[in-house]
Design a protein around this motif. Structure first.
Motif, short mmCIF file in Angstrom:
data_model
loop_
_atom_site.label_atom_id
_atom_site.label_comp_id
_atom_site.label_asym_id
_atom_site.label_seq_id
_atom_site.Cartn_x
_atom_site.Cartn_y
_atom_site.Cartn_z
N PRO A 132 29.43 37.42 34.01
CA PRO A 132 30.74 37.66 33.36
C PRO A 132 31.47 38.86 33.93
O PRO A 132 32.69 38.95 33.81
CB PRO A 132 30.37 37.86 31.89
N ASP A 133 30.75 39.80 34.58
CA ASP A 133 31.42 40.96 35.17
C ASP A 133 32.27 40.58 36.37
O ASP A 133 33.10 41.38 36.81
CB ASP A 133 30.38 42.00 35.60
N SER A 134 32.07 39.39 36.92
CA SER A 134 32.87 38.97 38.07
C SER A 134 34.32 38.68 37.68
O SER A 134 35.19 38.59 38.55
CB SER A 134 32.27 37.72 38.71
N ARG A 135 34.56 38.55 36.39
CA ARG A 135 35.93 38.30 35.94
C ARG A 135 36.21 39.20 34.75
O ARG A 135 36.09 38.80 33.59
CB ARG A 135 36.09 36.83 35.55
N GLU A 136 36.58 40.41 35.04
CA GLU A 136 36.82 41.40 34.00
C GLU A 136 38.08 41.05 33.21
O GLU A 136 39.13 40.79 33.80
CB GLU A 136 36.96 42.80 34.60
N GLY A 137 37.96 41.06 31.90
CA GLY A 137 39.12 40.86 31.04
C GLY A 137 39.73 39.48 31.11
O GLY A 137 40.84 39.27 30.64
N CYS A 138 39.03 38.51 31.70
CA CYS A 138 39.55 37.14 31.83
C CYS A 138 40.90 37.12 32.52
O CYS A 138 41.81 36.37 32.14
CB CYS A 138 39.65 36.45 30.46
N GLY A 139 41.08 37.96 33.53
CA GLY A 139 42.34 38.00 34.26
C GLY A 139 42.40 36.93 35.33
O GLY A 139 41.58 36.02 35.40
N ARG A 140 43.37 37.06 36.21
CA ARG A 140 43.60 36.06 37.26
C ARG A 140 42.74 36.32 38.49
O ARG A 140 42.73 35.53 39.42
CB ARG A 140 45.06 36.03 37.67
N LEU A 141 42.02 37.44 38.54
CA LEU A 141 41.21 37.81 39.69
C LEU A 141 39.75 37.48 39.43
O LEU A 141 39.19 37.82 38.39
CB LEU A 141 41.36 39.29 39.99
N PHE A 142 39.12 36.83 40.42
CA PHE A 142 37.67 36.63 40.39
C PHE A 142 37.09 37.41 41.56
O PHE A 142 37.41 37.14 42.73
CB PHE A 142 37.31 35.15 40.52
N LEU A 143 36.24 38.38 41.26
CA LEU A 143 35.61 39.21 42.28
C LEU A 143 34.12 39.24 42.00
O LEU A 143 33.65 39.88 41.05
CB LEU A 143 36.19 40.63 42.25
N CYS A 144 33.36 38.52 42.80
CA CYS A 144 31.92 38.39 42.57
C CYS A 144 31.23 39.74 42.76
O CYS A 144 31.42 40.42 43.79
CB CYS A 144 31.33 37.36 43.53
N VAL A 145 30.45 40.13 41.78
CA VAL A 145 29.77 41.41 41.83
C VAL A 145 28.48 41.31 42.65
O VAL A 145 27.78 42.33 42.83
CB VAL A 145 29.45 41.91 40.41
N HIS A 146 28.14 40.13 43.16
CA HIS A 146 26.92 39.94 43.94
C HIS A 146 27.22 39.85 45.44
O HIS A 146 26.57 40.50 46.25
CB HIS A 146 26.17 38.70 43.47
N CYS A 147 28.19 39.00 45.80
CA CYS A 147 28.48 38.81 47.23
C CYS A 147 29.84 39.33 47.64
O CYS A 147 30.17 39.33 48.83
CB CYS A 147 28.37 37.33 47.59
N GLY A 148 30.66 39.76 46.68
CA GLY A 148 31.98 40.30 47.02
C GLY A 148 33.04 39.24 47.24
O GLY A 148 34.15 39.57 47.67
#
Length: 426
Positions: free
Chosen positions: A358-374
């Motif tokens: 769930p940390d890959s999408r903070e605040g359910c915004g429009r950005l997805f940033l994987c915390v594992h592979c970037g």
């Protein structure tokens, strides 16, 4: 006899006399439905008897001899009402069908008159106009916006805020196409982005179903209706005035215009998806659960009730259930396969490495940033790629559709920087 396999809907233009008589027939059909439903409920509760349409049709014939308002309705229309109630109960008893218990029909809503196709005669007048002969009513003109393309099996005359329409059930004999072998895709239905297709770089956004001036006018009419209803209850014993009826008609006209624009976008979207893809993957959404209202009363107001109501309107305005219904028959028609995959964690799964966080999408915004592979992408597009992957695993073995080319869509927001990203969640 072959059944109808396609529907055709046209705008009907009755004369004032025909309009008044059809309006009376519509109320009669509604009353017959409610009476037949209440009779079945009463007999089952009191005596444990399950009454079916064959027995009610015999009673309907006797009622036509005793009651003039029922006798004025064509006999076939009353029989079709009872047959439709039979079908509603059969759907309710079917555990695989989502239909609930048949409901009563309210006055002024869903006004319709069913007819049998054998008794109707349609004649083409010219390129744009035709007429249909209805029992006890004569010839009624309608706008021939498209060819019938088959044999008429049944028809329904209905009225909405924009006027009268006639819908024909037509047997065309069209067979489903063979598998088309085109690219697979996943589709993420949302509110901000109506639909994001995995093979595309831009979301498909539904145009506003009401223009700003129309939305403002709708709010004004709703306020006027509330004032007129209050006055009618206090000073007229609840009787509607002509002004109140006119206000209700204006609201219905705007609502119908909004529904028509929504339906136009939905048909264009689903037709394009079914025609141009071999597998169409969507989420198996439970719309009824998603749009449950937040609990709150005047004495004990809940939390974020207004926000949840706005979100529910946004979800329902995009009509995910209707999109799925249309895709179901259009995919069969155009040789593609519709696969509904579980919606669990599609928005939190990285399309590159497949890890869920769930940390890959903070605040359910429009950005997805994987915390594992970037991996960085638009959140809705990332979800659509995951939906496509799940759809291919589920239905890919029954079609020769090729895999789509994975595209990267830059997120709308500026990328957030995180130090030692892979090391933090290694």
């Amino acid at each position: 006899m072959s059944k109808a396999d396609m529907g055709r809907r046209y705008r009907l233009y009755p004369t004032p006399e025909q309009h008044d008589r059809m309006a009376g027939w519509g109320h009669t059909c509604r009353a017959l439905w409610n009476l037949a439903l209440e009779q079945r409920r009463y007999l089952y509760r009191q005596r444990g008897i399950t009454l079916m349409g064959s027995a009610q049709c015999k009673q309907l014939a006797q009622a036509r001899a005793d009651l003039d308002w029922i006798a004025d309705l064509p006999s076939e229309c009353g029989q079709r009402v009872v047959a439709n109630l039979d079908a509603a109960f059969l759907n309710f008893w079917n555990p695989d069908h989502p239909a609930g218990f048949p409901a009563r029909k309210k006055r002024g809503r869903h006004m319709s008159i069913p007819f049998k196709g054998q008794t109707l005669v349609v004649r083409k007048l010219n390129r744009h106009w035709a007429k249909v002969k209805l029992p006890k009513l004569g010839w009624v003109r309608f706008r021939l916006s498209r060819a019938l393309g088959g044999t008429i099996r049944n028809a329904v005359v209905s009225r909405d805020g924009s006027g009268w329409h006639i819908s024909f059930g037509v047997h065309t004999g069209r067979k489903p196409d063979a598998p088309n072998g085109k690219l697979a895709c996943g589709v993420d239905f949302g509110v901000a982005a109506s639909a994001f297709v995995s093979t595309e770089t831009e979301p498909r956004r539904m145009p506003q179903t009401l223009k700003p001036n129309e939305r403002k006018r709708l709010g004004h009419l709703e306020q006027r209706k509330a004032r007129q209803l209050t006055y009618a209850k206090k000073h007229a014993g609840g009787k509607y005035s002509n002004r109140l009826r006119h206000t209700i008609a204006q609201i219905a006209k705007l609502k119908t215009r909004q529904a028509n624009r929504r339906q136009d976008f939905t048909h264009k979207l689903t037709t394009d998806l079914a025609k141009n893809h071999g597998i169409v993957g969507i989420e198996d959404l439970r719309v009824k659960n998603m749009t449950k209202a937040a609990k709150g009363t005047m004495d004990a107001p809940g939390k974020n009730v207004a926000q949840k109501a706005g979100l529910n309107r946004g979800i329902l305005d995009n009509a995910p259930g209707e999109r799925r219904r249309q895709l179901a028959y259009k995919c069969r028609m155009y040789g593609s396969l519709l696969v509904a995959v579980p919606a669990f964690h599609t928005s939190q799964t990285c399309a590159a490495c497949g890890k869920v966080d769930p940390d890959s999408r903070e605040g359910c915004g429009r950005l997805f940033l994987c915390v594992h592979c970037g991996h960085e992408d638009d959140a809705d597009h990332n979800a659509s790629i995951e939906i496509e992957a799940r759809a291919r695993r589920t239905g890919g073995s029954v079609t020769n559709s090729t895999r789509s080319t994975t595209v990267r869509v830059p997120a709308a927001r500026r990328r957030r920087t995180r130090e030692a990203l892979p090391a933090t969640h290694g």
